[in-house]
Design an enzyme around this catalytic site. Structure first.
Site, short mmCIF file in Angstrom:
data_model
loop_
_atom_site.label_atom_id
_atom_site.label_comp_id
_atom_site.label_asym_id
_atom_site.label_seq_id
_atom_site.Cartn_x
_atom_site.Cartn_y
_atom_site.Cartn_z
N SER A 1 -1.85 34.80 -60.26
CA SER A 1 -1.57 34.13 -61.54
C SER A 1 -2.84 33.47 -62.06
O SER A 1 -3.71 33.05 -61.29
CB SER A 1 -0.47 33.06 -61.36
OG SER A 1 0.80 33.64 -61.49
N ASP B 1 9.54 41.61 -52.28
CA ASP B 1 8.27 40.89 -52.14
C ASP B 1 8.28 40.12 -50.81
O ASP B 1 9.22 39.36 -50.54
CB ASP B 1 8.14 39.93 -53.33
CG ASP B 1 6.76 39.33 -53.46
OD1 ASP B 1 5.79 39.91 -52.95
OD2 ASP B 1 6.65 38.26 -54.12
N HIS C 1 -2.23 39.72 -54.32
CA HIS C 1 -1.22 38.67 -54.40
C HIS C 1 -1.87 37.39 -54.91
O HIS C 1 -3.08 37.28 -54.97
CB HIS C 1 -0.63 38.41 -53.01
CG HIS C 1 0.41 39.41 -52.60
ND1 HIS C 1 1.72 39.09 -52.42
CD2 HIS C 1 0.31 40.74 -52.36
CE1 HIS C 1 2.40 40.17 -52.08
NE2 HIS C 1 1.56 41.20 -52.03
N THR D 1 3.80 32.58 -60.53
CA THR D 1 3.54 31.21 -61.00
C THR D 1 3.45 31.12 -62.53
O THR D 1 4.02 30.20 -63.13
CB THR D 1 2.24 30.69 -60.35
OG1 THR D 1 2.45 30.60 -58.94
CG2 THR D 1 1.84 29.33 -60.88
N SER E 1 11.91 38.24 -54.08
CA SER E 1 11.53 37.65 -52.79
C SER E 1 12.78 37.35 -51.98
O SER E 1 13.91 37.40 -52.49
CB SER E 1 10.77 36.34 -53.04
OG SER E 1 11.65 35.37 -53.60
N HIS F 1 -1.20 31.86 -53.21
CA HIS F 1 0.00 31.69 -54.03
C HIS F 1 0.01 30.30 -54.70
O HIS F 1 -0.57 29.37 -54.18
CB HIS F 1 1.26 31.82 -53.17
CG HIS F 1 1.50 33.21 -52.66
ND1 HIS F 1 1.57 33.52 -51.33
CD2 HIS F 1 1.69 34.38 -53.33
CE1 HIS F 1 1.79 34.82 -51.19
NE2 HIS F 1 1.86 35.37 -52.38
N GLY F 2 0.67 30.20 -55.83
CA GLY F 2 0.92 28.91 -56.45
C GLY F 2 -0.07 28.54 -57.55
O GLY F 2 -0.88 29.36 -57.98
O1 TD4 Z 1 4.07 37.47 -53.95
N1 TD4 Z 1 3.93 36.63 -54.99
C1 TD4 Z 1 5.14 35.92 -55.47
C2 TD4 Z 1 5.59 34.94 -54.43
C3 TD4 Z 1 6.96 34.45 -54.80
C4 TD4 Z 1 7.48 33.47 -53.79
O2 TD4 Z 1 8.84 33.34 -54.06
P1 TD4 Z 1 9.72 32.34 -53.22
O3 TD4 Z 1 9.44 30.95 -53.74
O4 TD4 Z 1 11.10 32.80 -53.55
O5 TD4 Z 1 9.38 32.50 -51.76
C5 TD4 Z 1 2.69 36.43 -55.52
O6 TD4 Z 1 1.71 36.95 -55.00
C6 TD4 Z 1 2.56 35.61 -56.78
O7 TD4 Z 1 1.37 34.86 -56.85
P2 TD4 Z 1 1.20 33.64 -57.88
O8 TD4 Z 1 -0.28 33.52 -58.11
O9 TD4 Z 1 1.92 33.99 -59.12
O10 TD4 Z 1 1.75 32.41 -57.22
ZN ZN Z 2 2.58 37.24 -52.59
#
Ligand code: TD4
Ligand code: ZN
Ligand code: CA
Length: 315
Positions: free
Chosen positions: A221, A88, A218, A264, A56, A186-187
């Site tokens: 997790s 990403d 996306h 995550t 990322s 996310h998260g």
């Molecule tokens: O795209 N991602 C990963 C996002 C990573 C963000 O990184 P920064 O904190 O460096 O910005 C996902 O879709 C992952 O999804 P998840 O369910 O694992 O949170």
């Molecule tokens: Zn993402």
């Protein structure tokens, strides 16, 4: 820029096309440091699974793009599985260009916050730069919802990916894969109540774009309770977390999802591994003594993901 190794990175397009045909998905695992990278690559190696390593903007800032690329070169030299290196959530043309020039084999240009026409223009600009250099491009249409409990149908139409728009978007940009919004986020806190994804919409999207076009999930997790428990038993305070139930992935894969993003769960495993040593051995201060177990915990979860996504033996 070619990498300083005899083995080259693979564009994600090839890996995803193969996955679509075989009805399995590739996990795309976020890399921020050496231990995470080693864990992911060792897991892929042991299970003969192709891998997408993703970086990322935050990872580039934290670790420095050159360090990450050199680490990935080391990973290529110490493995024999196909590996893609993917940006990403690139937010503009410049970051995509910097990654392409640096040797990445795939980039995501995330124009999802822009209006439809602007998103298309931005993606097209990246595709025009990436394709002649044999780099694949992922884009995003729709917004990943937050932790909303009861999203109404009209709200869904506003934020989730529209199937007809997805088709037009792909045709006009020439993009290689598309991240879609069907209810993930996310998260560690994805759902308030029951975990729900809009599979009807996913089926409509697949019908519109065709079954030979790879879709990307996306925010995928699973936030395993065991990993959260290890963190919480060792001093963390992670409450009310909820992820995507694992049964949902085979359904998603049947409907055209060929790339599943996971960050995550790796963070939880890594943090749990460190916390456990910190709590159990308070006199320990050798970083290898806590980063080693953390790396081992990440390797275990990645091996588990590889099996859940059906990527084992596909290298
Ligand atoms: O795209 N991602 C990963 C996002 C990573 C963000 O990184 P920064 O904190 O460096 O910005 C996902 O879709 C992952 O999804 P998840 O369910 O694992 O949170
Ligand atoms: Zn993402
Ligand atoms: Ca986005």
């Amino acid at each position: 820029m070619p990498l300083c190794t005899s083995r080259q990175l693979v564009p994600t397009k090839e890996l995803l096309q193969k996955a679509l045909k075989g009805k399995y998905a590739l996990g795309a695992y976020n890399v921020n440091n050496m231990e995470l990278l080693q864990a992911i690559v060792e897991a892929g190696n042991e299970l003969k699974a192709p891998l997408i390593l993703q970086v990322s903007a935050g990872a580039r800032k934290y670790a420095n793009q050159t360090y990450l690329i050199k680490l990935v070169e080391a990973a290529l030299d110490s493995s024999d599985i196909p590996i893609a290196l993917h940006l990403d959530h690139g937010e503009d043309f410049e970051i995509c260009k910097a990654c392409i020039d640096g040797g990445f084999s795939s980039v995501m240009i995330d124009g999802s916050k822009h209006p439809f026409e602007e998103n298309i223009a931005l993606v097209k600009q990246v595709v025009d730069y990436a394709h002649p250099r044999n780099v694949s491009v992922e884009a995003e249409l729709g917004r990943l919802a937050g932790v909303e409990d009861n999203i109404s149908v009209s709200e869904k139409d506003a934020i989730y990916t529209n199937p007809a728009e997805a088709k037009e978007f792909i045709d006009r940009t020439g993009v290689d894969s598309l991240a879609i919004a069907i209810g993930t986020s996310h998260g560690a806190y994805k759902f308030k109540g029951e975990a729900k994804l809009d599979f009807e919409r996913l089926a409509e999207i697949q019908k519109a774009v065709g079954d030979d076009f790879p879709l990307v999930l996306h925010g995928a997790s699973s936030v395993p309770e065991e990993l959260v428990k290890i963190c919480n038993d060792n001093g963390a305070e992670i409450k009310g977390s909820k992820g995507v139930p694992e049964e949902m992935f085979s359904k998603a894969t049947q409907l055209g999802v060929a790339k599943i993003n996971v960050d995550t769960d790796l963070r939880l495993a890594f943090t749990g591994g460190i916390r456990k040593v910190m709590k159990e051995s308070p006199s320990e201060f050798d970083p290898r003594k806590y980063l080693g177990p953390a790396r081992a915990a990440v390797k275990e979860i990645v091996k588990h993901k590889i099996k859940v996504f059906g990527t084992d033996g596909k290298a």
